[in-house]
Enzyme design. Structure first.
Site, mmCIF file in Angstrom:
data_model
loop_
_atom_site.group_PDB
_atom_site.id
_atom_site.type_symbol
_atom_site.label_atom_id
_atom_site.label_comp_id
_atom_site.label_asym_id
_atom_site.label_seq_id
_atom_site.Cartn_x
_atom_site.Cartn_y
_atom_site.Cartn_z
ATOM 1 N N ASN A 32 -40.011 -76.704 -13.332
ATOM 2 C CA ASN A 32 -40.649 -77.570 -13.029
ATOM 3 C C ASN A 32 -40.707 -79.078 -12.752
ATOM 4 O O ASN A 32 -41.866 -80.050 -13.203
ATOM 5 C CB ASN A 32 -41.708 -77.791 -14.367
ATOM 6 C CG ASN A 32 -40.968 -78.068 -15.794
ATOM 7 O OD1 ASN A 32 -40.125 -79.334 -15.465
ATOM 8 N ND2 ASN A 32 -42.213 -78.568 -15.967
ATOM 9 N N GLY A 36 -35.803 -82.677 -14.229
ATOM 10 C CA GLY A 36 -34.676 -82.383 -12.481
ATOM 11 C C GLY A 36 -35.630 -82.852 -11.151
ATOM 12 O O GLY A 36 -36.623 -83.045 -11.253
ATOM 13 N N VAL A 57 -42.179 -72.909 -17.422
ATOM 14 C CA VAL A 57 -41.714 -71.958 -18.232
ATOM 15 C C VAL A 57 -42.502 -71.502 -19.519
ATOM 16 O O VAL A 57 -42.234 -71.183 -20.570
ATOM 17 C CB VAL A 57 -40.337 -71.440 -18.738
ATOM 18 C CG1 VAL A 57 -39.849 -71.845 -17.367
ATOM 19 C CG2 VAL A 57 -39.549 -72.540 -19.517
ATOM 20 N N SER A 75 -35.338 -78.086 -20.653
ATOM 21 C CA SER A 75 -35.530 -78.566 -21.982
ATOM 22 C C SER A 75 -35.409 -80.450 -21.154
ATOM 23 O O SER A 75 -35.858 -80.409 -20.205
ATOM 24 C CB SER A 75 -33.954 -78.602 -22.444
ATOM 25 O OG SER A 75 -33.927 -78.846 -23.562
ATOM 26 N N ALA A 114 -29.443 -72.014 -24.132
ATOM 27 C CA ALA A 114 -28.801 -73.511 -24.294
ATOM 28 C C ALA A 114 -28.957 -73.826 -25.498
ATOM 29 O O ALA A 114 -30.192 -74.989 -25.177
ATOM 30 C CB ALA A 114 -28.663 -73.840 -22.753
ATOM 31 N N TYR A 145 -37.010 -81.955 -30.536
ATOM 32 C CA TYR A 145 -36.039 -81.750 -29.962
ATOM 33 C C TYR A 145 -34.684 -80.844 -30.191
ATOM 34 O O TYR A 145 -34.974 -79.893 -30.368
ATOM 35 C CB TYR A 145 -35.020 -82.574 -28.862
ATOM 36 C CG TYR A 145 -33.862 -82.594 -28.209
ATOM 37 C CD1 TYR A 145 -34.639 -81.495 -27.565
ATOM 38 C CD2 TYR A 145 -32.442 -82.326 -28.648
ATOM 39 C CE1 TYR A 145 -33.486 -81.389 -26.610
ATOM 40 C CE2 TYR A 145 -31.640 -82.218 -28.029
ATOM 41 C CZ TYR A 145 -31.312 -81.685 -26.793
ATOM 42 O OH TYR A 145 -30.572 -80.633 -25.781
ATOM 43 N N LYS A 149 -34.826 -77.042 -30.899
ATOM 44 C CA LYS A 149 -33.604 -75.823 -30.257
ATOM 45 C C LYS A 149 -32.945 -75.084 -31.581
ATOM 46 O O LYS A 149 -32.967 -74.334 -31.782
ATOM 47 C CB LYS A 149 -32.772 -76.694 -30.147
ATOM 48 C CG LYS A 149 -32.665 -77.153 -28.519
ATOM 49 C CD LYS A 149 -32.069 -76.635 -27.467
ATOM 50 C CE LYS A 149 -32.503 -77.504 -26.245
ATOM 51 N NZ LYS A 149 -32.182 -76.231 -25.091
ATOM 52 N N THR A 175 -22.542 -83.775 -22.772
ATOM 53 C CA THR A 175 -22.160 -83.525 -21.352
ATOM 54 C C THR A 175 -22.167 -84.719 -20.073
ATOM 55 O O THR A 175 -23.322 -84.909 -19.754
ATOM 56 C CB THR A 175 -22.190 -82.261 -20.832
ATOM 57 O OG1 THR A 175 -21.507 -81.228 -22.337
ATOM 58 C CG2 THR A 175 -22.214 -81.511 -19.490
#
Ligand code: NAD
Ligand code: UDP
Length: 316
Positions: A32, A36, A57, A75, A114, A145, A149, A175
């Site tokens: 969405n 990103g 989603v 996420s 993930a 968060y 998860k 990462t």
């Protein structure tokens, strides 16, 4: 295979799209665009085996045709983002995961969640092994968060046990790499951006907390190995090279070749409340069960990431 990647226009998701396409599969990225951007997948526009669907989603997910794999990455993983959007964070971890699992069940697809090292909270066991249940404050700022998860992991296992869905859970540790959002507030884009601009690097508190940074190509290799395996329990994927944040700041300054200084600050919001003091993955399971090890040295990965930000920020 025909593969759906939720969060596919994000940092990690877009690299996964690339690698699955390179391996010859058909990829649908669903996002969405909350954190990103289509910039991350612009190079895939027109690719005959790639499709992008702009969809939230947390609403019912419809995908026409068969699916062999569903990788659920959607996420809001940056601490700044989940402090700003706590309810969306909870919804994407809970409702979004429920919809993605429902889709996997309907399509008889293998599902990957993930997950995150944040399920260990501010850990009391070090390094973190998958058998450790964690130390999470459910009512603190990070709870939105972490708990979403943890719920997502529980839901994934419930779909596995009750519905027989083939499930995989990857617990991702910090990462970094090209396509991180320059302003997402995480330490890597913050420090590299500051070093490139010659601004002071903002080390929170005294910089004694630790993290261990994994280059994105290594993470993607670990996720693909896990997806191709028969390992059903959670698997840590990360680089066990642990260092303090202040040492990390010094390394970034050196790699970028910057004359920036370091400034020690205490953010005036809740950003560092419950901030884990030490974090480092135990990767015995990943190396033993998947034959996976990280390959990229921190210095090399930072050079590639700095080159990306130099261009992205117009500092060439
Ligand atoms: P990212 O923010 O770049 O990617 C997440 C993507 O999800 C974004 O493109 C965002 O727009 C999308 N999204 C958010 N809410 C959505 C919704 N409701 N519907 C559809 N799309 C939605 O972050 P990332 O670093 O690439 O993280 C990817 C996954 O890896 C996340 O699940 C995250 O929790 C996990 N993870 C990442 C790290 C890391 O260090 N990068 C560490 C631990 C876990
Ligand atoms: N941090 C920092 N300066 C920054 C951004 C982050 O000192 O400008 C610290 C933060 O307090 C944490 C670590 O760096 O201890 C990693 O933070 P990040 O936001 O990248 O993610 P986390 O690992 O906490 O999920």
């Amino acid at each position: 295979m025909r593969i759906l990647i939720t969060g596919g226009a994000g940092f990690v998701g877009s690299h996964l799209c690339d690698r699955y396409l390179e391996a010859g599969h058909e990829v649908i990225a669903m996002d969405n665009l909350k954190t990103g951007t289509t910039d991350n997948i612009a190079h895939l526009a027109g690719h005959p085996r790639f499709q992008f669907i702009n969809h939230d989603v947390t609403n019912y997910i419809y995908v026409a045709g068969d699916l062999d794999r569903v990788l659920h990455l959607a996420s809001l993983p940056s601490p700044v983002d989940y402090l700003n959007y706590p309810i969306q964070t909870l919804k994407v971890g809970s409702l979004g995961t429920h919809n993605a699992l429902g889709l996997a069940l309907a399509k008889k697809a293998r599902f990957l969640l993930a997950s995150t090292s944040e399920v260990y909270g501010d850990p009391l066991v070090h390094p973190q092994v998958e058998s450790y249940w964690g130390n999470v404050n459910p009512v603190g700022p990070r709870g939105v968060y972490d708990e979403s998860k943890r719920f997502a992991e529980a839901l994934t296992m419930a779909y596995h046990r009750y519905h027989g869905v083939e499930t995989r859970i990857v617990r991702i540790f910090n990462t970094y790499g090209p396509r991180m959002r320059a302003d997402d507030g995480r330490v890597v884009p913050n420090f590299i951006g500051q070093a490139l601009r010659g601004e002071p690097l903002t080390v929170y508190d005294r910089g004694q907390r630790t993290r261990a940074f994994c280059y994105v190509d290594d993470l993607v290799g670990g996720i693909m190995a896990l997806m191709g395996s028969n390992v059903e329990g959670p698997v840590n994927v990360g680089n066990p090279n642990e260092l303090s944040i202040v040492d990390f700041a010094r390394l970034v300054i050196e790699v970028v070749g910057s004359d920036s200084e370091i400034t020690f600050i205490t953010p005036d919001d809740e950003r560092t409340r419950d901030d884990p003091k030490r974090r480092c993955p135990d990767i015995t399971r990943a190396s033993g069960l998947l034959g996976w090890q990280p390959q990229v040295e921190l210095r090399d990965g930072l050079e590639k990431t700095a080159a990306y930000f130099r261009t992205k920020l117009g500092l060439d």
